[in-house]
Each structure stands twice: as C-alpha cells, then as structure tokens.
Design an enzyme around this catalytic site. Structure first.
Site, short mmCIF file in Angstrom:
data_model
loop_
_atom_site.label_atom_id
_atom_site.label_comp_id
_atom_site.label_asym_id
_atom_site.label_seq_id
_atom_site.Cartn_x
_atom_site.Cartn_y
_atom_site.Cartn_z
N ALA A 86 0.83 -1.21 0.00
CA ALA A 86 0.00 0.00 0.00
C ALA A 86 0.86 1.25 0.00
CB ALA A 86 -0.93 -0.01 1.21
N GLY A 111 -5.76 -6.93 -0.32
CA GLY A 111 -6.31 -5.98 0.65
C GLY A 111 -5.43 -4.74 0.72
N GLU A 112 -5.46 -4.08 1.87
CA GLU A 112 -4.64 -2.89 2.11
C GLU A 112 -5.05 -1.69 1.25
OE1 GLU A 112 -0.46 -3.60 1.57
OE2 GLU A 112 -0.47 -5.47 2.73
N GLY A 113 -6.12 -1.82 0.47
CA GLY A 113 -6.45 -0.76 -0.49
C GLY A 113 -5.65 -0.86 -1.76
N SER A 114 -4.95 -1.99 -1.95
CA SER A 114 -4.03 -2.11 -3.09
C SER A 114 -4.77 -2.05 -4.43
CB SER A 114 -3.23 -3.41 -3.00
OG SER A 114 -4.08 -4.54 -2.87
#
Length: 352
Positions: free
Chosen positions: A96, A315-318
């Site tokens: 991220a 995840g992580e907003g990736s």
C-alpha cells in the site's frame, strides 16, 4: 449511552448532468470512445456539480483490527501478523505504501482495534482503538451493539474532521487477520447470497482448510439465524476496522465527496454503509474485482462494474490504488482535452 448520529447523505440531482455530458461529447473523439473513463468523469463532475472537477489531496485510510474468530482455524497466519503489518505500514514498507507513493497519495493508518499496545505510541498512527479485537463470533457476538454504533460514528467523525477538510477523494484499505471470515458473513446476511458462494481461500487456504472455514462460518450463522439490520450484522459478525470503514464511507458521502471501494472486505463495509443509506452508492467507484471467491458474486448483486481485474486479493487498499491512475486520467481528459471547436477539427457529418 451511545451518541450515534447518522449524517444525512444528499441525493445528487441531474441538474448538471446534461451540460457535463455535452462537454464530454464535444471532445476530439468519437462519442463514447473513452468508454468507462467517460462514465467516471461524468460521475465525479456530477457529484462535484462542476464542469471542471478536481481530485484534491487524495488520501488512503487504512483501518486495522484483530478478530476473535482467529481462535478457530480460518487463516494460515497468526493474528500477530495484524500488528506486525501495521508496523510495516508505519515504516512505509508495505505494498500500500509503495502504490500510494507512486500515485502521490497520502496514507493514514488507524488502529481500530489491534491486539497490541504501542509503547510509545507511533506519532503517525491514528489511535481509535475500540478494544483488543473482537470476540470469537462462532460463540458470541463479535461486539455489543453500542460498540458497533461507536465504530460507525468514529468512522464518520474521522473523515468529517478538520484533518480531512481539504481532501475530496478517499481510498480505503484494511488489515486484520480473519477479516475475510467477517466479510463473508456480512455479505451473506445483507445480500442473502449463500455462504457456499462467498467463502474463499482468504490468506491462501487449501481446499480442505477452506471447507473447514466454511463449516465454521455456517456454525456461526446458525447461532443467530437470519438478521437484516446492518448494525446488528456488524455487532454479530463484524470487525472494528470494517465498521469504522463503513462509517467513513457514510461520512465521505455526506460531504458530497468520492471514495473508492477496494476488494472483498472493503465491499462488505460498502454493503453495510449502503444498507444504512442507499444514497451512499452515488459517491462510490469500484476499483477492481478481487480474486477472492465470492467477490464477483457480490459485485454482480450490487450491480457494480469495477475498473480492473488483476487477480489481486491482498487488501490494504491495493486494488483501489492500482485503479486510481484511471480515475485521475478520466478527470484530466475532461479538463484538458480539446473540443472539436478549440482544435478546429471537423465533427461527424449530420444525418439526413
């Protein structure tokens, strides 16, 4: 007592829509030839009620929390990975961080309920800890209703605070070992889609372990039976980070700002927010179709058309970060591309 107070989310009118569409169609290109980029430009300009939209101080907010369901065999990774990854975010070493730096996007890390005491508290960590993680929702409600309401309210208050008054574009990410289990049950309860069609490998489980995870989640669902109230769903099965993200989506929408939805877990936060207020959907851009089983199913249920399909499931907003350049280009073409008149380019021949 909870001070739960939901903001009013405005309904975007179409007062500017025709003018924006006319501007898009006047650009030096065949009508509709930029496809989805035209749709994004129209959405953002319509929300901002302007012919010259802007993306100002785009910010990724990463919410992290632990989950009591990790007492059951639902993840390959121990829950300690949650706080260790938060530390990685704070040091700038996670995916991220890399993607955000590439895009020039600010990153804010929120401890929504990590089972770790920071000593000393890192100066760049936003402390909103609801507790040291949720309870094991196979056996008990993940949190009480007041905590669920507080999660939502904290998310709303965060994005509507003066710290983000100059940000009009948000991306959301999460970190929490066990949170695909939580997201699966949220999706199931609020959509009615069978758990069999939603539960996937999460952190990389093999088929046998995935089936074991599915049975655990079915047992958790049998504890409550059918529930439809989104706050109760969050209370029974949610994570602190998912609830806080849902609140943030509501808060962003209440200010007529745009947010990007990441993958499977972020979509469960979106479904919570949308179940609380249907007008939330006007302000959402779906970034990508996750490789997590069930995401395609829930996207179809929502009628969402994500920008990318890259087989990502980090995840992580990736995924949102990966799709951001497309959104930026959509705004740029609307603002900078010449019209037929400006470029002295002949338009199509009139019919008849």
């Amino acid at each position: 007592m909870s001070s739960f107070s939901l903001p009013k989310i405005p309904e975007i009118t179409d007062a500017m829509r025709e003018k924006i569409q006319s501007k898009i169609d006047s650009k030096t290109k065949p009508i509709g030839s930029l496809g989805v980029l035209e749709e994004i430009a129209l959405q953002i300009a319509n929300v901002q009620e302007t012919l010259n939209p802007k993306i100002e101080n785009p910010t990724l907010i990463l919410f992290a929390a632990d989950h009591g369901i990790t007492e059951e065999p639902v993840s390959l990774y121990p829950k300690e990975v949650t706080w260790q990854m938060v530390n990685n975010f704070l040091l700038g070493g996670a995916c991220a961080n890399v993607f955000a730096r590439f895009n020039g996007i600010n990153v804010k890390i929120v401890d929504a309920g990590v089972d770790h005491e920071w000593n000393p508290l890192p100066p760049n960590l936003i402390q909103k800890k609801m507790g040291p993680g949720t309870k094991n929702f196979k056996l008990f409600p993940a949190m009480d209703r007041e905590s669920a309401e507080s999660c939502i309210q904290t998310g709303i208050d965060l994005v509507t605070s003066k710290d983000f008054q100059n940000t009009n574009f948000f991306l959301f990410g999460e970190m929490g070992i066990g949170n695909t289990s939580s997201a699966s049950l949220i999706h199931h309860c609020l959509s009615g889609i069978p758990l069999d069609d939603l539960v996937g490998r999460g952190t990389g489980l093999n088929l046998e372990a995935t089936n074991q995870k599915l049975n655990i989640l079915k047992a958790a669902k049998s504890r409550t039976g059918q529930i439809l109230d989104p706050i109760q769903v969050l209370s029974e099965y949610g994570g602190f980070e998912i609830g806080m993200m849902a609140g943030s989506m509501l808060g962003v929408a209440s200010q007529k700002k745009i947010f990007m939805v990441d993958g499977f877990i972020a979509t469960s936060a979106y479904l919570l927010a949308k179940s609380i207020d249907q007008n939330t959907k006007q302000f959402a851009i779906f970034s990508h179709k996750s490789d997590e089983a069930g995401h395609q199913t829930i996207l179809k249920y929502l009628g969402a058309n994500p920008l990318l399909q890259l087989k990502m499931r980090l995840g992580e907003g990736s995924g949102a970060l990966a799709a951001f350049p497309l959104v930026s280009m959509a705004v740029s073409f609307l603002n900078q591309m010449a019209s037929f008149g400006e470029a002295n380019v002949s338009e199509t021949k009139s019919e008849g």
